[in-house]
Write an enzyme that holds these catalytic residues in place. Structure first.
Site, PDB file in Angstrom:
ATOM      1  N   ASP A  24     135.857  77.357  69.629  1.00  0.00           N
ATOM      2  CA  ASP A  24     135.007  77.261  68.441  1.00  0.00           C
ATOM      3  C   ASP A  24     133.702  78.010  68.670  1.00  0.00           C
ATOM      4  O   ASP A  24     133.320  78.285  69.816  1.00  0.00           O
ATOM      5  CB  ASP A  24     134.727  75.796  68.060  1.00  0.00           C
ATOM      6  N   GLU A  61     133.351  72.095  70.997  1.00  0.00           N
ATOM      7  CA  GLU A  61     132.261  72.115  71.985  1.00  0.00           C
ATOM      8  C   GLU A  61     130.915  72.299  71.303  1.00  0.00           C
ATOM      9  O   GLU A  61     129.926  71.659  71.669  1.00  0.00           O
ATOM     10  CB  GLU A  61     132.494  73.249  72.996  1.00  0.00           C
TER      11      GLU A  61
HETATM   12  N1  BES Z   1     127.688  77.908  76.518  1.00  0.00           N
HETATM   13  C1  BES Z   1     126.809  76.840  76.175  1.00  0.00           C
HETATM   14  C2  BES Z   1     126.275  76.094  77.375  1.00  0.00           C
HETATM   15  C3  BES Z   1     125.271  76.825  78.226  1.00  0.00           C
HETATM   16  C4  BES Z   1     124.206  77.497  77.633  1.00  0.00           C
HETATM   17  C5  BES Z   1     125.372  76.772  79.579  1.00  0.00           C
HETATM   18  C6  BES Z   1     123.270  78.120  78.436  1.00  0.00           C
HETATM   19  C7  BES Z   1     124.435  77.386  80.379  1.00  0.00           C
HETATM   20  C8  BES Z   1     123.377  78.067  79.795  1.00  0.00           C
HETATM   21  C9  BES Z   1     127.523  75.841  75.275  1.00  0.00           C
HETATM   22  O1  BES Z   1     128.401  76.446  74.376  1.00  0.00           O
HETATM   23  C10 BES Z   1     126.486  75.107  74.459  1.00  0.00           C
HETATM   24  O2  BES Z   1     125.829  75.697  73.671  1.00  0.00           O
HETATM   25  N2  BES Z   1     126.348  73.807  74.674  1.00  0.00           N
HETATM   26  C11 BES Z   1     125.496  72.956  73.896  1.00  0.00           C
HETATM   27  C12 BES Z   1     125.928  71.539  74.147  1.00  0.00           C
HETATM   28  C13 BES Z   1     125.526  70.574  73.080  1.00  0.00           C
HETATM   29  C14 BES Z   1     126.124  70.912  71.732  1.00  0.00           C
HETATM   30  C15 BES Z   1     125.946  69.155  73.474  1.00  0.00           C
HETATM   31  C16 BES Z   1     124.028  73.124  74.290  1.00  0.00           C
HETATM   32  O3  BES Z   1     123.692  73.354  75.455  1.00  0.00           O
HETATM   33  O4  BES Z   1     123.196  73.048  73.373  1.00  0.00           O
HETATM   34 ZN    ZN Z   2     127.340  77.339  72.750  1.00  0.00          ZN
END
Ligand code: BES
Ligand code: ZN
Length: 457
Positions: free
Chosen positions: A88, A153
């Site tokens: 997604d 996610e």
């Molecule tokens: N790919 C990111 C996570 C990420 C971002 C890891 C930057 C390391 C550095 C992931 O898709 C994401 O955006 N996660 C969300 C999680 C939330 C919706 C619970 C986030 O970090 O905001």
């Molecule tokens: Zn993300």
């Protein structure tokens, strides 16, 4: 391995054509009008997984978007990777700021621009191609793999923990591999050994049953916008420290060793501020920028709505005001405990002149691993082979809540094998993925499987 690498090197153009098709599917999990597209993307992923030689590929329905599962278990005695990624993507707004349409992948200056290119379809696709290369050239993988791709996610993985709990046997493995994070910097590949956690809230205030004429009633009642601003202003002091009582109680302080290691990383504050377009950096006093982003908790206001914001002027006292706020957490903060502390503090600082409603939204635990873990070390060697450079070990400020779940429910270590870049505009207009890193990443992933195969169980 040479044949595998040769195959990858001669397939570059085909990879891009296929990746463009993957990126063309608007799998925006947050928007109900894209539910069918999101499912179509799950189906595309499943077809691709079958095409590259995985077995028992299927969509597993959840109360939300389906999980895609596939496996190849033909290497008895060798370790099993549980690969996790997400198909997604984030919404694309503001659309007018995109230089090319978000779902028509466009190549400019060695980067592929599209929503999901870096986060996370491009990085998932890199593993599809590494698996394909092994299978096409050798008819097998050096290790076993179980792949799960999630479709929620970007909206907080509400159904994933239950899915994992209900499928413990199906998901049994030795190590989790995830490519969903940036590398330290352009030309500086890295292995990430820590992520922050998250708690997210909506605050609603109501000051009257309807909007009020600000002349007739101004002076008689509190203004919810003003009250909201006041509440938010009390969350941090001038030195950037969060004022919620007890908030820092469980924060694990950085070790001197970690501080020293981070000081040696090539990080230039001036350049960083300039790239962000920020007049000046700001954060908790007493910590460097990297320390603040990787190892300190934060409080952020994600959005505020209240009152009249149209053109011109309207004299009104709004009936309601709303803010979305979130806190990034670090080891050993617990989201449930922080949520309680936050709610108690908001209640305490909200005056009786308004009605308050606090709603908790998604979140996740912070995560950290030892980087002398053999799987983490194997990942380091694979990166070195794919990128021709020794990786640095870093932490990240973002969150992947499922990483803590894998550790708690399945007892598995995770390897964060990300090849994005910090400036690739994840969640923003003009998201892109560097094609050199993508290609290096396919090679590194092919080596990763071999390196992991060499680890005794
Ligand atoms: N790919 C990111 C996570 C990420 C971002 C890891 C930057 C390391 C550095 C992931 O898709 C994401 O955006 N996660 C969300 C999680 C939330 C919706 C619970 C986030 O970090 O905001
Ligand atoms: Zn993300």
């Amino acid at each position: 391995m040479n044949n595998v690498i040769d195959f990858i090197n001669t397939s570059r153009d085909r990879y891009l054509d296929e990746l463009k098709n993957y990126l063309a599917i608007p799998s925006i999990s947050a928007l109900p009008e894209h539910a069918a597209d999101t499912r179509r993307c799950a189906e595309w992923s499943a077809e691709e997984m079958t095409r590259i030689g995985l077995q028992n590929v299927r969509l597993i329905d959840t109360p939300g978007h389906p999980v895609v599962y596939g496996e190849w278990l033909g290497a008895p005695g060798a370790p099993t990777i549980l690969f996790y990624g997400h198909y997604d993507v984030q919404p694309v707004d503001p659309l007018e700021l995109w230089e090319s349409p978000p779902f028509e992948a466009t190549i400019r200056d060695g980067e592929i621009y599209a929503r999901g290119s870096a986060d996370d379809k491009g990085q998932v696709f890199m593993h599809f191609k590494a698996i394909e290369a092994h299978m096409k050239q050798n008819g097998r993988l050096p290790m076993n793999i179980k792949m799960i791709l999630e479709g929620e996610e970007e909206v907080g993985s509400a159904n994933l923990d239950n899915f994992i709990k209900a499928n413990k046997d199906l998901l049994a493995a030795d190590v989790v591999v995830i490519s969903d994070s940036p590398m330290f910097d352009r030309g500086i590949p890295s292995i990430c050994y820590g992520l922050r956690g998250l708690v997210y809230f909506q605050i609603d205030l109501r000051g009257s049953k309807s909007d009020l004429h600000s002349g007739s009633f101004g002076g008689a009642v509190a203004n919810p916008n003003m009250v909201l601003a006041n509440i938010l202003a009390q969350m941090k002091d001038r030195s950037g420290r969060i004022r919620i009582p007890g908030f820092y109680d469980d924060v694990r302080e950085l070790t001197q060793e970690e501080k020293d290691q981070w000081k040696r990383l090539p990080f230039n504050e001036k350049r960083y501020a300039k790239e962000l377009g920020a007049p000046r950096l700001f954060g908790e006093k007493g910590y460097t920028t990297l320390e603040r982003v990787w190892a300190r908790p934060t409080f952020e206001v994600n959005g505020i709505i209240g009152g009249f914001t149209g053109e011109g002027a309207k004299t009104v006292i709004p009936a309601v005001a709303m803010a979305k706020v979130s806190m990034r957490l670090v080891p050993n903060q617990d989201p449930d405990r922080i949520a309680e502390l936050f709610e108690a503090y908001v209640k305490k600082v909200t005056p009786k002149t308004v009605q308050l409603k606090v709603t908790r939204m998604h979140g996740g635990k912070p995560w950290m691993t030892e980087f002398d873990n053999p799987f983490v070390q194997a990942a380091g060697r694979a990166i070195e082979k794919g990128f021709g450079k020794t990786p640095v070990f870093n932490r990240e400020g973002g969150s992947i809540p499922v990483v803590a779940t894998f550790s708690e429910i399945l007892g598995l270590p995770s390897v964060l094998f990300g090849i994005g870049l910090p400036d690739e505009n994840a969640h923003a207009p003009n998201e892109k993925l560097d094609l050199g890193n993508f290609h290096g990443g396919v090679i590194a992933s092919a080596y990763l499987y071999e390196e992991i195969a060499g680890i005794r169980k």
